[in-house]
Design a protein around this motif. Sequence first.
Motif, PDB file in Angstrom:
ATOM      1  N   ALA A  62      68.229 -57.405  34.068  1.00 23.29           N
ATOM      2  CA  ALA A  62      69.585 -57.500  34.600  1.00 23.29           C
ATOM      3  C   ALA A  62      69.815 -56.418  35.667  1.00 23.29           C
ATOM      4  CB  ALA A  62      70.611 -57.362  33.479  1.00 23.29           C
ATOM      5  N   GLU A  68      69.046 -64.679  35.707  1.00 20.00           N
ATOM      6  CA  GLU A  68      69.859 -65.832  36.095  1.00 20.00           C
ATOM      7  C   GLU A  68      70.949 -65.985  35.038  1.00 20.00           C
ATOM      8  OE1 GLU A  68      71.524 -68.705  38.001  1.00 20.00           O
ATOM      9  OE2 GLU A  68      69.621 -67.971  38.817  1.00 20.00           O
ATOM     10  N   LYS A  69      72.183 -65.699  35.415  1.00 21.13           N
ATOM     11  CA  LYS A  69      73.275 -65.682  34.439  1.00 21.13           C
ATOM     12  C   LYS A  69      73.853 -67.062  34.169  1.00 21.13           C
ATOM     13  CE  LYS A  69      74.322 -60.952  35.495  1.00 21.13           C
ATOM     14  NZ  LYS A  69      75.151 -60.033  36.209  1.00 21.13           N
ATOM     15  N   LYS A  70      73.663 -67.988  35.084  1.00 20.42           N
ATOM     16  CA  LYS A  70      74.192 -69.336  34.902  1.00 20.42           C
ATOM     17  C   LYS A  70      73.462 -70.017  33.730  1.00 20.42           C
ATOM     18  CE  LYS A  70      74.843 -73.740  37.195  1.00 20.42           C
ATOM     19  NZ  LYS A  70      74.472 -74.544  38.351  1.00 20.42           N
ATOM     20  N   LEU A  72      73.260 -68.941  30.691  1.00 20.90           N
ATOM     21  CA  LEU A  72      72.661 -67.988  29.763  1.00 20.90           C
ATOM     22  C   LEU A  72      73.122 -68.201  28.323  1.00 20.90           C
ATOM     23  CD1 LEU A  72      70.682 -65.637  29.859  1.00 20.90           C
ATOM     24  CD2 LEU A  72      72.605 -64.107  30.152  1.00 20.90           C
TER      25      LEU A  72
END
Length: 119
Positions: A62, A68-70, A72
């Motif tokens: 992070a 990639e936060k989409k 998660l």
Amino acid sequence: MSFWLLFLCGIAGGILGGMGMGGGTALIPLLTIVCGVDQAAAQAVNLLAFAPMAAVALGVHARNGLLEKKGLLSLILPAVALSVLGALLAAQLPSVVLSKAFGVFLIVLSFFWFKKSFA
């Protein structure tokens, strides 16, 4: 069982895991074969060791912008739920069943690694 033998197996499992092999694929056989630890206990130790390592790795990725936060949460929630269910199931199974299932897993994994290396 010697503390130093367990310590060295933990270091070896950590190094192999850090090289991308996957810590459990090294640590569990090291604990069961070299140290004589029961299969269920070895798998429990692996799960306990994995949680803090995964948290640290997640933080590092992070910070480096590699996360990639989409979507998660849609990955984390089922993973946690299935991990808990798997641990509860494993706690109910005899060690010999766990040993054989882990052996089959390693064989299947080796075929995937072999196929990937020639692709």
